[in-house]
Structures are given as C-alpha cells and as structure tokens.
Design a protein around this motif. Structure first.
Motif, short mmCIF file in Angstrom:
data_model
loop_
_atom_site.label_atom_id
_atom_site.label_comp_id
_atom_site.label_asym_id
_atom_site.label_seq_id
_atom_site.Cartn_x
_atom_site.Cartn_y
_atom_site.Cartn_z
N VAL A 1 76.54 59.65 12.52
CA VAL A 1 75.24 59.27 13.07
C VAL A 1 74.34 58.86 11.91
O VAL A 1 74.26 59.58 10.91
N GLN A 2 73.70 57.71 12.03
CA GLN A 2 72.73 57.25 11.04
C GLN A 2 71.38 57.09 11.72
O GLN A 2 71.29 56.50 12.78
N ILE B 1 65.24 53.69 15.46
CA ILE B 1 66.55 53.09 15.72
C ILE B 1 67.60 53.97 15.07
O ILE B 1 67.48 54.35 13.90
N SER B 2 68.64 54.31 15.81
CA SER B 2 69.74 55.09 15.26
C SER B 2 71.06 54.42 15.60
O SER B 2 71.15 53.59 16.51
N TYR C 1 73.95 51.14 18.94
CA TYR C 1 72.60 51.16 18.42
C TYR C 1 71.66 51.63 19.51
O TYR C 1 71.69 51.11 20.63
N PHE C 2 70.83 52.62 19.18
CA PHE C 2 69.88 53.18 20.12
C PHE C 2 68.46 52.91 19.66
O PHE C 2 68.17 52.96 18.46
N GLU C 3 67.59 52.64 20.60
CA GLU C 3 66.15 52.66 20.36
C GLU C 3 65.64 53.86 21.13
O GLU C 3 65.67 53.87 22.37
#
Length: 100
Positions: free
Chosen positions: A65-66, A74-75, A85-87
């Motif tokens: 996980v970054q 954003i991750s 990609y998550f917001e």
C-alpha cells in the motif's frame, strides 16, 4: 492567382521543413510488445467507484500500500497483476501490470 498559390505552397512546405526537426526531437515513442498487452475486458479488476472494503473482500489484502498522499488523498494498492488507485475510499482507476 497562380503565383499566389505557388508562393503559398512554397511557404507551407518551407515552414513544415523548418518545424519538423523540432517536433520529432520532442516526440517520444512508447512501444508495448504484443505479448505483454492484456485485454481489460477479460480481466477481473476492481471497477470505478468500488470501496476499499469491497476490493479487500474480493481480492484480499494488497501486497503493498502506498499513500495516501495529497489533497484529495490518493493511495495505491498493489496486487500481483494490477494496481488500484483510490481517491479517499473509492476506486478511481485500476492499471494492469505488464506481463514479465
């Protein structure tokens, strides 16, 4: 009228020759071998708008996980064959990793 067309044609060709080396010097070519391309339609991937909980339930815990970083946060969740990609808590994009 014919002289005007000839002059206009010469100017067009001349300007194209002047700017062509600059444009080609700035261009970058990206090549993706056919064998490493994937058909997204056939891949089982998290869809836009899915929650982090639903991604974790369907695909398990990510390998890495970054983030989150920035505003909005954003991750990235890295799985073996793709990155999600998550917001905030929602999927905004899923990217297939190249075949190796």
């Amino acid at each position: 009228m014919r002289k005007y067309r000839t002059l206009l044609g010469a100017l067009t060709v001349g300007s194209a020759l002047i700017f062509t080396p600059v444009a080609s010097a700035l261009a970058e070519e990206v090549r993706v071998p056919v064998g490493s391309q994937a058909d997204r339609k056939q891949a089982d991937l998290p869809r836009h708008g899915a929650t982090q909980a639903s991604v974790r339930a369907a695909w398990g815990a990510p390998m890495e996980v970054q983030g989150p970083v920035g505003q909005p946060p954003i991750s990235q969740w890295h799985y073996q064959t793709f990155v999600v990609y998550f917001e905030g808590d929602r999927v905004i994009h899923t990217v297939l990793k190249p075949n190796r």
